[in-house]
Design a protein around this motif. Structure first.
Motif, mmCIF file in Angstrom:
data_model
loop_
_atom_site.group_PDB
_atom_site.id
_atom_site.type_symbol
_atom_site.label_atom_id
_atom_site.label_comp_id
_atom_site.label_asym_id
_atom_site.label_seq_id
_atom_site.Cartn_x
_atom_site.Cartn_y
_atom_site.Cartn_z
ATOM 1 N N UNK A 132 0.863 -1.183 0.000
ATOM 2 C CA UNK A 132 0.000 0.000 0.000
ATOM 3 C C UNK A 132 0.895 1.226 0.000
ATOM 4 N N UNK A 133 0.811 2.008 -1.059
ATOM 5 C CA UNK A 133 1.718 3.135 -1.211
ATOM 6 C C UNK A 133 0.943 4.428 -1.384
ATOM 7 N N UNK A 134 1.505 5.496 -0.891
ATOM 8 C CA UNK A 134 0.959 6.839 -1.073
ATOM 9 C C UNK A 134 1.879 7.580 -2.038
ATOM 10 N N UNK A 135 1.371 7.946 -3.204
ATOM 11 C CA UNK A 135 2.157 8.648 -4.209
ATOM 12 C C UNK A 135 1.897 10.141 -4.108
ATOM 13 N N UNK A 136 2.949 10.932 -4.076
ATOM 14 C CA UNK A 136 2.831 12.379 -3.911
ATOM 15 C C UNK A 136 3.671 13.092 -4.958
ATOM 16 N N UNK A 137 3.239 14.299 -5.319
ATOM 17 C CA UNK A 137 4.046 15.167 -6.153
ATOM 18 C C UNK A 137 3.537 16.601 -6.010
ATOM 19 N N UNK A 138 4.392 17.551 -6.340
ATOM 20 C CA UNK A 138 4.054 18.965 -6.190
ATOM 21 C C UNK A 138 5.058 19.677 -5.298
ATOM 22 N N UNK A 139 4.632 20.781 -4.723
ATOM 23 C CA UNK A 139 5.512 21.585 -3.880
ATOM 24 C C UNK A 139 5.485 21.098 -2.437
ATOM 25 N N UNK A 140 6.639 21.076 -1.817
ATOM 26 C CA UNK A 140 6.753 20.703 -0.411
ATOM 27 C C UNK A 140 6.997 21.944 0.457
ATOM 28 N N UNK A 141 6.486 23.072 0.017
ATOM 29 C CA UNK A 141 6.722 24.322 0.725
ATOM 30 C C UNK A 141 6.216 24.276 2.154
ATOM 31 N N UNK A 142 5.098 23.604 2.384
ATOM 32 C CA UNK A 142 4.534 23.523 3.735
ATOM 33 C C UNK A 142 4.839 22.191 4.402
ATOM 34 N N UNK A 143 5.759 21.403 3.832
ATOM 35 C CA UNK A 143 6.184 20.120 4.393
ATOM 36 C C UNK A 143 5.000 19.194 4.626
ATOM 37 N N UNK A 158 13.645 19.063 5.037
ATOM 38 C CA UNK A 158 13.657 20.458 5.484
ATOM 39 C C UNK A 158 13.606 21.424 4.308
ATOM 40 N N UNK A 159 13.660 20.905 3.089
ATOM 41 C CA UNK A 159 13.668 21.743 1.900
ATOM 42 C C UNK A 159 12.257 21.914 1.354
ATOM 43 N N UNK A 160 12.004 23.086 0.784
ATOM 44 C CA UNK A 160 10.729 23.341 0.096
ATOM 45 C C UNK A 160 10.884 22.924 -1.351
ATOM 46 N N UNK A 161 11.153 21.646 -1.560
ATOM 47 C CA UNK A 161 11.473 21.145 -2.893
ATOM 48 C C UNK A 161 10.222 20.970 -3.736
ATOM 49 N N UNK A 162 10.447 20.840 -5.026
ATOM 50 C CA UNK A 162 9.393 20.550 -5.987
ATOM 51 C C UNK A 162 9.534 19.099 -6.425
ATOM 52 N N UNK A 163 8.521 18.299 -6.178
ATOM 53 C CA UNK A 163 8.508 16.915 -6.624
ATOM 54 C C UNK A 163 7.698 16.872 -7.912
ATOM 55 N N UNK A 164 8.380 16.735 -9.031
ATOM 56 C CA UNK A 164 7.736 16.879 -10.339
ATOM 57 C C UNK A 164 7.183 15.567 -10.884
ATOM 58 N N UNK A 165 7.610 14.452 -10.351
ATOM 59 C CA UNK A 165 7.077 13.152 -10.770
ATOM 60 C C UNK A 165 6.582 12.403 -9.539
#
Length: 392
Positions: A90-101, A108-115
């Protein structure tokens, strides 16, 4: 924090979103190869998807034999377990901005997860529901307990602290959650609606504050929730429901909450002074618990008038048109009645009841949806009715 458990599989996909209609079972079971939760809001910058890697039914309710003490208060992000005999996970797939963690609390980074990437902090965790706001998120695990995380939930000043999901509402058998900027609404399997703050600092009970047994202004629709150490309240309908009738679905807008009962009745809960700014309530007059009265059953009758009714010509001129008192000069109407002016709508106790939409009495509704400034329902005949901003 979450309990990871063995699951079995069954054929048949099932998809749902947070604007979907009522669940058909009080103990929801997520079935199929993939379950997708996508939040489409202008302010939300993350997308979250729950995926099962093999075909078959996934039961997200744990065995009753599992003790509540087995659920820990934190997630071990390094733990990875196979949840089925054939290697299913069972997996949770995420992508987008991590600005709000939110999509990666460990980073600790406000990285962008593009895939799409697997969220390790929710690996092999069965979820009943999940909702994401711009700065905070909330989910319900297989036991019906509520967890919250995100920068909007934690104190911004303590950026170095552990920011993984934290248990906030326990033992209520929650099946569905709705998230707003200031509040989290949770619906239990028994049809009760609870509200908690979206901020951890506002959830701590005030030890010096009065409780319902000693405060005369507490309405009968509120119940003190101190057993979990988090301040939470129950919102009740303004009128008693019929025998075996219960609330089966909720949908939250920016300032109002829709609720649907098993009999097809539609209720609305206004939780801010802007709850009817665009007519999204479906009525103007309602009552709240009177904090200034010595009788607990006393109610304060208030009125929220849509802006288009209070000042229908507001958009026809760029000049500021105000009366000497500073209120809109339009037929003597105020967007907010005077007895509401000095009340703080940020308080969870601002409004304590659900009110049936008068125009929908006798109309059997099977699905509800709430926008930030509008409300929508689908009837049993397939008709879609809407009210509020831009619904005509």
């Amino acid at each position: 924090m979450f309990r990871r458990q063995t699951t079995t599989l069954l054929n048949g996909p099932r998809w749902f979103s947070h604007s979907s209609g009522p669940r058909m079972s009080s103990n929801p079971v997520i079935r199929g190869a993939a379950v997708v939760t996508s939040i489409a809001a202008a302010a939300v910058t993350a997308t979250i998807t729950v995926q099962q890697t093999a075909v078959g039914p996934l039961h997200n309710d744990p065995s009753p034999s599992v003790p509540a003490s087995a659920v820990s208060s934190k997630i071990n992000p390094g733990e990875k377990r196979v949840v089925g005999g054939n290697g299913e996970e069972l997996r949770l797939l995420v992508w987008g901005s991590n600005r709000s963690h939110i999509i990666s609390p460990d980073s600790s980074d406000a990285m962008q997860i593009r895939t799409p990437a697997v969220a390790s902090f929710l690996q092999d965790v069965a979820l009943r529901d999940l909702a994401v706001h711009a700065t905070h998120a909330v989910c319900v695990d297989g036991r019906g307990d509520v967890y919250q995380w995100g920068d909007g939930f934690f104190d911004q000043k303590s950026a170095s602290d552990d920011r993984k999901p934290v248990l906030t509402l326990q033992g209520k058998n929650i099946t569905r959650v709705q998230v707003t900027e200031s509040r989290i609404f949770a619906l239990s399997a028994s049809g009760k609606v609870y509200v908690i703050s979206s901020e951890a600092a506002q959830q701590k009970p005030n030890l010096g504050a009065v409780t319902p047994s000693s405060a005369s202004w507490w309405g009968t629709g509120w119940f003190w929730g101190g057993e979990t150490g988090v301040q939470h309240f129950e919102i009740e309908p303004s009128q008693q429901l019929a025998w075996r009738e219960k609330i089966i679905s909720i949908a939250a807008g920016r300032d109002h909450l829709l609720a649907l009962t098993s009999s097809g009745r539609t209720f609305v809960h206004p939780f801010s002074k802007d709850a009817n700014a665009h007519g999204q309530l479906g009525f103007r007059k309602f009552d709240i618990s009177d904090p200034s009265c010595s009788t607990s059953a006393s109610r304060l009758h208030v009125e929220l008038t849509p802006r288009a009714v209070a000042d229908p010509y507001a958009k026809n001129t760029r000049d500021a048109r105000e009366s000497p008192s500073g209120s809109p000069a339009a037929a003597g109407l105020l967007p907010v009645s005077e007895n509401l002016m000095n009340l703080d709508d940020r308080n969870l106790k601002f409004s304590d009841r659900l009110f049936e939409v008068p125009a929908l009495r006798g109309v059997h509704v099977i699905q509800i949806a709430a926008g930030s400034r509008s409300s929508f329902v689908r009837t049993d005949t397939g008709s879609v009715l809407g009210w509020g901003a831009k619904t005509t």
